[in-house]
Design an enzyme around this catalytic site. Sequence first.
Site, mmCIF file in Angstrom:
data_model
loop_
_atom_site.group_PDB
_atom_site.id
_atom_site.type_symbol
_atom_site.label_atom_id
_atom_site.label_comp_id
_atom_site.label_asym_id
_atom_site.label_seq_id
_atom_site.Cartn_x
_atom_site.Cartn_y
_atom_site.Cartn_z
ATOM 1 N N ASP A 227 0.883 -1.166 0.000
ATOM 2 C CA ASP A 227 0.000 0.000 0.000
ATOM 3 C C ASP A 227 0.918 1.212 0.000
ATOM 4 O OD1 ASP A 227 -2.075 1.780 0.041
ATOM 5 O OD2 ASP A 227 -3.129 0.860 1.732
HETATM 6 C C1 BGC Z 1 -4.926 3.428 0.115
HETATM 7 C C2 BGC Z 1 -5.012 2.451 -1.035
HETATM 8 C C3 BGC Z 1 -4.785 3.180 -2.338
HETATM 9 C C4 BGC Z 1 -3.439 3.867 -2.285
HETATM 10 C C5 BGC Z 1 -3.095 4.642 -3.540
HETATM 11 C C6 BGC Z 1 -3.647 4.249 0.077
HETATM 12 O O1 BGC Z 1 -3.695 5.263 1.017
HETATM 13 O O2 BGC Z 1 -4.979 2.721 1.340
HETATM 14 O O3 BGC Z 1 -6.257 1.824 -1.032
HETATM 15 O O4 BGC Z 1 -4.891 2.294 -3.403
HETATM 16 O O5 BGC Z 1 -3.435 4.792 -1.199
HETATM 17 O O6 BGC Z 1 -3.907 5.757 -3.657
#
Ligand code: BGC
Length: 760
Positions: A227
Amino acid sequence: MSIDITTLTLEQKASLLSGHDFWTTKSIAEVGIPSIVLTDGPHGIRRQAGDADHLGINDAEPSTCFPPAVAVGSSWDPEVAAQLGAAVGREALAFGVSVVLGPGINIKRSPLCGRNFEYYSEDPLLSGVLGAAHVTAMQEVGPGASVKHFAANNQEHERMRISADIDERTLREIYLPAFERVVKESAPATVMCSYNKVNGVYASHNPWLLTDVLRTDWGFEGAVVSDWGAVSDRVAGVAAGMDLEMPGSGGTTDQQIVDAVRSGALPEIVVDAAVRRVLALTDLPHIATNDFDADAHHALARTLAADSVVLLKNDNAVLPLARVSRLAVIGTFAAEPRFQGGGSSHINPTRTDAALETIRDLALERGATVEHADGFALRDDDANALRAQAVAVAGRSDVAIIFAGLGDQEESEGFDRDSLDLPAAQIAVIREVAAAARRTVVVLSNGGVVSLEGWHDDVDAILEGWLLGQAGGSALADVLFGVVNPSGHLAETIPLRLQDTPSWNNFPGEQGHVRYGEGVMVGYRHYVSAEAPVRYPFGHGLSYTTFVTKDLRVEMTGKDTALVKVTVGNTGDSAGKHVVQVYVATDAGPVRRPLRELRAFAKVSLEPGEERTVELTLDRRSFTYWDIELHQWVVAAGDYSIQVGVDVSTIVAEEAIALAGDVIVRPLTLDSTVGDWFGHPIVGPALQEGLSAGMTEEQLKHAEENPNDLKMVESMPMQQFLAFTGGAFPQETLVQLMALSRLDPASERSPDLELATRGA
Ligand code: BGC
């Protein structure tokens, strides 16, 4: 792309394991390795041309905002998930996006989780089936998926460092199966590891999670992506199977990987394996086609949204709106729809439909008039004046429709809610309008469950619209007027009180830990097992027509697999879709089972008067529990009830079956209890015989007359029992019995034993 990675330097290989910037991977032009784009997802494409961020703050290129997962979950329809996945895939191709971040398939453990709108359900089967349908359909179009957030990311509070402390059975039965299904059925290109720790170890460098479970147990062959910003120990992450760090770290962590290999701390073959998995992603489409059919996708978004709306209540058949001449439409959300959640999934829609406009069109066609009042303001305003105006408008109408719900400021990625209540100003409007209007309908727009208490009984009908995407407004109007017959069902329980929710005492945790103390009793599993009242149970959803369920037959197709056949019919006068929900109930085995669990479902479309026999498969897993002694799925011998419900609390047909269960060999040790020893299929009878042989007639008579004597010592470990009895059995006998206990009782003939005893 077949790149011979032996031609790459260690530095080049390490560089491929982290992003180039926020949304792209690194290219190595001299050997022909392209850069690819990964972006959110999952109910639209958030392609940022300008400043990048992962919180939905900066704008993105316009793309279709399809219904978020909360709506798709309520559709109970893999076809809805598949059509959405395919359409998002087509838009990804248009923008040159190789990997779309999503779908999110985490379990809704608490209705307070700020990101529940991005997740499907409180049930792992429903989440897994919908997630797999989305991924398969999208990947067939071309782009890869990134199934997220692996694992146990069930809250926003301290999401970047909290430890989700979960016992093994609960992980296997509740929090992992949706991922397992998607991995095994849909082979997603990537899995995104979550921010949080799982039992004390960050998901981003958790070898048990990323290698033992994901790759060894489930056979995942794709890449694991972090993530955004989830990496805490890069070298440990590579060793654990975390391949691609996103976004880039400016080269810092690449260097750490190089140093670790040079110092011998990290084997280069581990780096090579990660590099190969990341390079495989460059085979995904990555040249923008710049072309998708925005009109067709908007129309599709409307259809999918209408199929997701849940009719919770419909007294006096107030819906669909027919024969009305004066409609009052109240609420800011009628004119300015709330249709998606805040944060990384925030889409810049190609257009938005307001319910008010479509209601006006449909009312006009039917010769009815529409008057609108805001009723309440999302930010502070003159609440009294707005409410008074709404009440006046409602008083002049046949039916008042109130569009209530949560605003962007009340729920979003990044924080959890602390209450289930609608804003007080809205509750006041609902109550006063309901008192003034002849009939009142409430239409809700909310990402997480809201409480209906305090006003539920005042109104005639409630439509739960969740967040429905950019065409949600027109979809709601379609359902209100009966252009579409509602067919959504609750994918999560609507409780009476927050205090009744199973995670209440353990959410959102404290001092860095959130203890999943309710174990497997998540969502409806708790309510039905504890017979705790709820406002609306899991699986509930009304229709404008009526359905009948009959002729349930369960055919065994193997030792522990079955085929369920059930006939459903449309007994009303409009076409509609019915969800067949199959639950399995048992108390077999050594563990506490939920009263019943969803094990199969199917959505069927039926014309008035039409009947159809639906076949649903119950696989072996439908009957298993996860055994923490054997670390495997076990079918326990015993009785099982196959139940068809119109929701989890309303069973309309059931049939009993008996399963022989798995042959389990649980080797005995001195730590096993007396009960284990006597209950063992081979050792037990031998022991009993040996014991009896060494007893006087008087002792035998006493034992026969006092069966409770054994019961009292049943839970005593054999070691302690022996100490109390002065060693009832000699050492060599025990050793002999322990060896016997390892034999398979099915294949081994119980041997005749001459047991030496000293008399007990
Ligand atoms: C979120 C993800 C997301 C990623 C990219 C993170 O903060 O938890 O779900 O895909 O950011 O935007």
